[in-house]
Motif scaffolding. Sequence first.
Motif, PDB file in Angstrom:
ATOM      1  N   VAL A 241       5.972  55.037  79.193  1.00 27.30           N
ATOM      2  CA  VAL A 241       6.526  53.865  78.524  1.00 27.30           C
ATOM      3  C   VAL A 241       6.791  52.838  79.618  1.00 27.30           C
ATOM      4  CG1 VAL A 241       8.395  52.927  77.108  1.00 27.30           C
ATOM      5  CG2 VAL A 241       7.664  55.315  76.807  1.00 27.30           C
ATOM      6  N   TYR A 242       6.237  51.671  79.442  1.00 28.84           N
ATOM      7  CA  TYR A 242       6.384  50.652  80.483  1.00 28.84           C
ATOM      8  C   TYR A 242       7.778  50.047  80.470  1.00 28.84           C
ATOM      9  CZ  TYR A 242       1.719  50.766  82.343  1.00 28.84           C
ATOM     10  OH  TYR A 242       0.590  51.169  83.006  1.00 28.84           O
ATOM     11  N   PRO A 243       8.296  49.668  81.641  1.00 33.55           N
ATOM     12  CA  PRO A 243       9.586  48.990  81.690  1.00 33.55           C
ATOM     13  C   PRO A 243       9.500  47.709  80.870  1.00 33.55           C
ATOM     14  CG  PRO A 243       8.773  49.454  83.915  1.00 33.55           C
ATOM     15  CD  PRO A 243       7.648  49.733  82.968  1.00 33.55           C
ATOM     16  N   GLY A 244      10.617  47.338  80.279  1.00 26.75           N
ATOM     17  CA  GLY A 244      10.566  46.151  79.434  1.00 26.75           C
ATOM     18  C   GLY A 244      11.925  45.537  79.250  1.00 26.75           C
ATOM     19  N   ALA A 245      12.075  44.881  78.128  1.00 30.75           N
ATOM     20  CA  ALA A 245      13.308  44.177  77.820  1.00 30.75           C
ATOM     21  C   ALA A 245      14.438  45.163  77.555  1.00 30.75           C
ATOM     22  CB  ALA A 245      13.101  43.294  76.598  1.00 30.75           C
ATOM     23  N   GLY A 246      15.662  44.678  77.756  1.00 28.90           N
ATOM     24  CA  GLY A 246      16.813  45.499  77.434  1.00 28.90           C
ATOM     25  C   GLY A 246      16.839  46.765  78.248  1.00 28.90           C
ATOM     26  N   ASN A 247      17.405  47.810  77.650  1.00 27.52           N
ATOM     27  CA  ASN A 247      17.581  49.047  78.395  1.00 27.52           C
ATOM     28  C   ASN A 247      16.329  49.900  78.437  1.00 27.52           C
ATOM     29  OD1 ASN A 247      19.779  49.712  79.943  1.00 27.52           O
ATOM     30  ND2 ASN A 247      21.140  49.831  78.172  1.00 27.52           N
ATOM     31  N   GLN A 248      15.273  49.325  78.948  1.00 28.09           N
ATOM     32  CA  GLN A 248      14.009  50.055  79.016  1.00 28.09           C
ATOM     33  C   GLN A 248      13.478  50.063  80.448  1.00 28.09           C
ATOM     34  OE1 GLN A 248      11.939  52.403  78.797  1.00 28.09           O
ATOM     35  NE2 GLN A 248      11.890  52.049  76.587  1.00 28.09           N
ATOM     36  N   PRO A 249      13.966  51.033  81.238  1.00 26.52           N
ATOM     37  CA  PRO A 249      13.542  51.090  82.638  1.00 26.52           C
ATOM     38  C   PRO A 249      12.135  51.650  82.798  1.00 26.52           C
ATOM     39  CG  PRO A 249      15.054  52.887  82.156  1.00 26.52           C
ATOM     40  CD  PRO A 249      14.948  52.078  80.895  1.00 26.52           C
ATOM     41  N   GLY A 250      11.552  52.138  81.715  1.00 24.51           N
ATOM     42  CA  GLY A 250      10.230  52.747  81.814  1.00 24.51           C
ATOM     43  C   GLY A 250      10.338  54.252  81.937  1.00 24.51           C
TER      44      GLY A 250
ATOM     45  N   GLY B  43      14.098  48.666  72.516  1.00 21.50           N
ATOM     46  CA  GLY B  43      13.437  48.651  73.811  1.00 21.50           C
ATOM     47  C   GLY B  43      11.948  48.918  73.759  1.00 21.50           C
ATOM     48  N   THR B  47       8.358  46.344  74.360  1.00 22.13           N
ATOM     49  CA  THR B  47       7.466  46.338  75.507  1.00 22.13           C
ATOM     50  C   THR B  47       6.014  46.237  75.064  1.00 22.13           C
ATOM     51  OG1 THR B  47       7.446  48.733  75.541  1.00 22.13           O
ATOM     52  CG2 THR B  47       8.975  47.636  77.055  1.00 22.13           C
ATOM     53  N   PHE B 490      25.292  45.741  82.051  1.00 24.55           N
ATOM     54  CA  PHE B 490      24.040  45.337  81.422  1.00 24.55           C
ATOM     55  C   PHE B 490      24.013  45.611  79.915  1.00 24.55           C
ATOM     56  CE2 PHE B 490      19.363  46.241  80.787  1.00 24.55           C
ATOM     57  CZ  PHE B 490      18.913  44.942  80.916  1.00 24.55           C
ATOM     58  N   LEU B 494      23.709  42.836  76.813  1.00 25.75           N
ATOM     59  CA  LEU B 494      22.591  42.879  75.865  1.00 25.75           C
ATOM     60  C   LEU B 494      23.054  42.695  74.425  1.00 25.75           C
ATOM     61  CD1 LEU B 494      20.419  45.785  77.294  1.00 25.75           C
ATOM     62  CD2 LEU B 494      19.734  43.393  77.091  1.00 25.75           C
ATOM     63  N   MET B 507      17.744  40.012  81.548  1.00 22.55           N
ATOM     64  CA  MET B 507      18.075  40.926  80.452  1.00 22.55           C
ATOM     65  C   MET B 507      16.960  41.956  80.242  1.00 22.55           C
ATOM     66  SD  MET B 507      21.086  40.221  79.140  1.00 22.55           S
ATOM     67  CE  MET B 507      21.499  40.291  80.861  1.00 22.55           C
ATOM     68  N   SER B 508      16.288  42.319  81.326  1.00 22.09           N
ATOM     69  CA  SER B 508      15.162  43.254  81.225  1.00 22.09           C
ATOM     70  C   SER B 508      15.088  44.131  82.465  1.00 22.09           C
ATOM     71  CB  SER B 508      13.853  42.474  81.119  1.00 22.09           C
ATOM     72  OG  SER B 508      13.445  42.001  82.398  1.00 22.09           O
ATOM     73  N   TYR B 509      14.190  45.089  82.407  1.00 20.88           N
ATOM     74  CA  TYR B 509      13.831  45.864  83.591  1.00 20.88           C
ATOM     75  C   TYR B 509      12.569  45.294  84.237  1.00 20.88           C
ATOM     76  CZ  TYR B 509      17.292  49.588  83.496  1.00 20.88           C
ATOM     77  OH  TYR B 509      18.458  50.306  83.583  1.00 20.88           O
ATOM     78  N   LEU B 510      12.272  44.061  83.939  1.00 17.34           N
ATOM     79  CA  LEU B 510      11.141  43.374  84.574  1.00 17.34           C
ATOM     80  C   LEU B 510      11.690  42.155  85.300  1.00 17.34           C
ATOM     81  CD1 LEU B 510       8.657  43.639  81.573  1.00 17.34           C
ATOM     82  CD2 LEU B 510       8.401  44.793  83.772  1.00 17.34           C
ATOM     83  N   GLU B 519       9.617  39.190  77.127  1.00 16.55           N
ATOM     84  CA  GLU B 519       9.948  40.385  76.343  1.00 16.55           C
ATOM     85  C   GLU B 519      11.420  40.438  76.000  1.00 16.55           C
ATOM     86  OE1 GLU B 519       7.979  43.988  77.812  1.00 16.55           O
ATOM     87  OE2 GLU B 519       6.343  42.719  78.525  1.00 16.55           O
ATOM     88  N   SER B 520      12.254  39.924  76.897  1.00 20.67           N
ATOM     89  CA  SER B 520      13.672  39.851  76.581  1.00 20.67           C
ATOM     90  C   SER B 520      13.895  38.891  75.422  1.00 20.67           C
ATOM     91  CB  SER B 520      14.440  39.390  77.816  1.00 20.67           C
ATOM     92  OG  SER B 520      15.691  38.874  77.439  1.00 20.67           O
ATOM     93  N   GLN B 523      12.991  40.582  72.270  1.00 18.92           N
ATOM     94  CA  GLN B 523      13.998  41.553  71.865  1.00 18.92           C
ATOM     95  C   GLN B 523      15.218  40.872  71.253  1.00 18.92           C
ATOM     96  OE1 GLN B 523      16.318  43.831  74.903  1.00 18.92           O
ATOM     97  NE2 GLN B 523      15.368  45.569  73.879  1.00 18.92           N
TER      98      GLN B 523
END
Lengths: 534, 534
Positions: A241-250, B43, B47, B490, B494, B507-510, B519-520, B523
């Motif tokens: 799962v790719y890192p993304g928005a919010g609480n998604q570190p991947g 999340g 992504t 964090f 959110l 607001m992302s892990y990017l 992506e944020s 979301q």
Amino acid sequence: MSAFFDHLGQSGLGTTRREFLVKALAAGGSGLLLATMNAWGAGIASTAGAPPVLQGGGRGKKVVILGAGLAGMTAALELGKAGYQCEVIEARSYAGGRCQTARRGFTLSELGGETQVCDFDEGQYINHGPWRIPFCHRSTLHYAAELGVPLELYNNDNDAAYIYYENAGPLSGKRLRRFEVKADMRGNVDELLAKSIRSGQMDQTLSAEDKTLLLEYLVNEGYLNRDDLTYRGTNGRGYKVYPGAGNQPGVESDPLGFGDLLKSKLGRIYRSVNDIMSQSTMLQAVGGMDQIAKAFERKVGHLIRYGTEVTQIRNGKDKVTVQCKDLKTGALRTLEADFCLCTIPLSVLKQMDTDFSAEFKQAMQGNAYMPTGKMGLQFNRRFWELDHQIYGGHIGNDIKNIGIISLPSTQWQGPKGTMLGYYNFGATAAEVSALSHKERTELALAAGEKIFPGEYRKHFAKSFSVAWHRVQYSLGGFSTWSGESRKTAFPRLLEGEGRTLLAGEHMSYLGGWMAGAIESSWQQIERMHARNAA
Amino acid sequence: MSAFFDHLGQSGLGTTRREFLVKALAAGGSGLLLATMNAWGAGIASTAGAPPVLQGGGRGKKVVILGAGLAGMTAALELGKAGYQCEVIEARSYAGGRCQTARRGFTLSELGGETQVCDFDEGQYINHGPWRIPFCHRSTLHYAAELGVPLELYNNDNDAAYIYYENAGPLSGKRLRRFEVKADMRGNVDELLAKSIRSGQMDQTLSAEDKTLLLEYLVNEGYLNRDDLTYRGTNGRGYKVYPGAGNQPGVESDPLGFGDLLKSKLGRIYRSVNDIMSQSTMLQAVGGMDQIAKAFERKVGHLIRYGTEVTQIRNGKDKVTVQCKDLKTGALRTLEADFCLCTIPLSVLKQMDTDFSAEFKQAMQGNAYMPTGKMGLQFNRRFWELDHQIYGGHIGNDIKNIGIISLPSTQWQGPKGTMLGYYNFGATAAEVSALSHKERTELALAAGEKIFPGEYRKHFAKSFSVAWHRVQYSLGGFSTWSGESRKTAFPRLLEGEGRTLLAGEHMSYLGGWMAGAIESSWQQIERMHARNAA
């Protein structure tokens, strides 16, 4: 070392790649490298990035150039600058030789076969001749700069591209991305060595300092856990799962098993570094590789007599006489010149009427041209980009009779795209070329459908194929030399015969590359000029 | 795992790279990955490569969007499609936020510092904001496709590029090409493992079959001699004399000594594979990365009120009230809306007048913005291409206060070119930003002159620099979170506060990527829509 091999690039060719490597090694042999070095003094000078300076000029001497490919046009351009009078004889109705691009309306006939008229949509094209320029081919890049040909990157090394091998042990028929195999093989190998260092097995081989330094390197190179020296994957092999928005570190992906990888033999799809001529950076001409030929043609087109076949070459004491035939009217014409630069492929030249000595004719027999097939497939959706995130590169595979499948490095995310549906050589190309164009298309589509099921046929629109060994005036994709004939025949041909000199990729160690044609031309006009001065 | 690290790419950053890696690991910690997974259900969905479907539409509800960067414009575009009424407040006189490109006439002021007006020649530019799009950033690529932004490859991984390290033991101050280090380190490591397999040292670890398979792999990977398993170089590390015309098969180059290589620690400039976000393929917008911002602006520009600073945010029960000031006239205006989407960087927002709860304000303190400096240098000769055959990529170095030096991936072989003279972070960037623009230019030129002596200063024409932490309305290059605040602050941010939601790369892990902003935004508008429906 290996012209064929360079052509194949690094793109995971499996059996084909290995086959050619073996062949190339057999043909070359490392001893040959130094043995033949400097046999010709001009060799080193000519590998530079600029044409020779023809001191004193040509003083109006006349040169007839046979063939308006890159070698012929290079000669016409440079000899013209130096004050030679050039005339170029070209059998085709256009210049460029094999430097062709198929786009709407382009017509190509195969000997004893079909005539295809390319029906791609406007803006779509395939480079069915040369398609890549290595960063180290200074000669080709020199003319791109001088003639103002816009370049763009060619993505030769895309690890996100898929591989699909049918004979890969436990990984047979699995669609993988190249980065998965690379990361996992290297990670496991680094782990193996790191653990053996830590357990003391390398104590006899490495000093304590080197052991520490090497461990540091391995941990970093292979993404090993610093404590237990174990490889457990890396985001470099893709995320689950790719890192993304919010609480998604991947979420990182799971590595393939080392045992399975070894048994699959897929580690062969890459090496520590690519051969230099298929490393990043490779480039291509914007809008099709024939833009390079067209740029030359804008400079020297007025010197070219198109649609004119050479029928006879006679070397005289003071002059060379070339007879040629206008293909429209059938009229014969005889040209006299001080020198003849013959860039006609040996595959064709050796069948022509010449008064070359028996020894020279024999030498020409030492060369062979590679059967070569390419297939352009136009798709109406760039599904490989939009749906698979593969932006260029090659799909490594071992599907029968396919060879390389390559994705276009232009018009990113555009509405349509033209893929190289296959690029094959030798016996494979010979076999495929016996098929009708329709059958070849079906071969390419069936292969692609295995890799992109439900998508490849669905988005396919149009196709165009070539079998270079069946193309008149070329009779092969590129020139190849056996080890023995490199030693004997090749040096003899380089000397030329009387007032006739040979040039072209076949007269170089850059067989099949545009740079081979250009640099050979530079070398031979320098030689011609030296003879003129003498 | 590491946003900073992704930014640094794989370009041989030496100490800087390691420093940030350590920092990133400290900040993240692998345990955090799964702990925070799915804490927000949205999340994973977000992504994906497409914006959320806002079922039922916005039914004319009003949204005030603070900031016309990529997050703000994404929201305006998507909310608009769904029938929300949007108004976007932007302090700058143009849209795009940090997605900027400096070209002739572009003006940038640093707080308490100089105002620079870019004086590059026509057609020259530097992406002093975002500059690369990873192939896996589907969201950014989605809008490039939807909004018709032409893309070109960004050459992030050019092994022909030089490295130059001043602290590299026996190789200090030597200009090398990346492929030399890569080929020689890997060749030697493969040799070491191969020989230890052959000598029986791996018999306890590997089965006989696996030993054979692994040897086969190592011989191929590392260009080892099949008989004695020794690495003696490969053309993949460059030729001493390149193959060329006539009898010039090429002369292979001599490998570096393994001991020297280990002591130099230069093996750290690469890994088994790059981090996924700096692997080939990376892309960029043709003509400058701000073309992405401009493409959004063409769609939603009519909704943007430029030159208007937000002065106050008040969350009401049924409405949110935003006060803003026209920077030209000084006139205050109060806006009421159903929701507020605030994309203002936290570095700025936390200093603003809001009625956010103490807890929410406290959470904002958990974030820090990275001091970031970039320098664009226009040269009047692309000497790195024409004279060194380096077509894009990065010059790895450890020269004090420099960081990355990067070559442009556009206008190949054109008459002029604009290089990234430095790209640095953190303490280095803070230090460099204290210099005047003239002094910064001198820093960059002195560094480049070490690598390209006699050429760098000679061909240099003009410069433009930015220190993002001194740029009003940004106050930093990109957002960073410590491990602790990722856990506590964090998630709180959110959720938003009342009728105000936050969006942006922070607001992302990017972090720092355009995809993070987009992506944020996806979301948070989905969240807003859910609240609206509720």
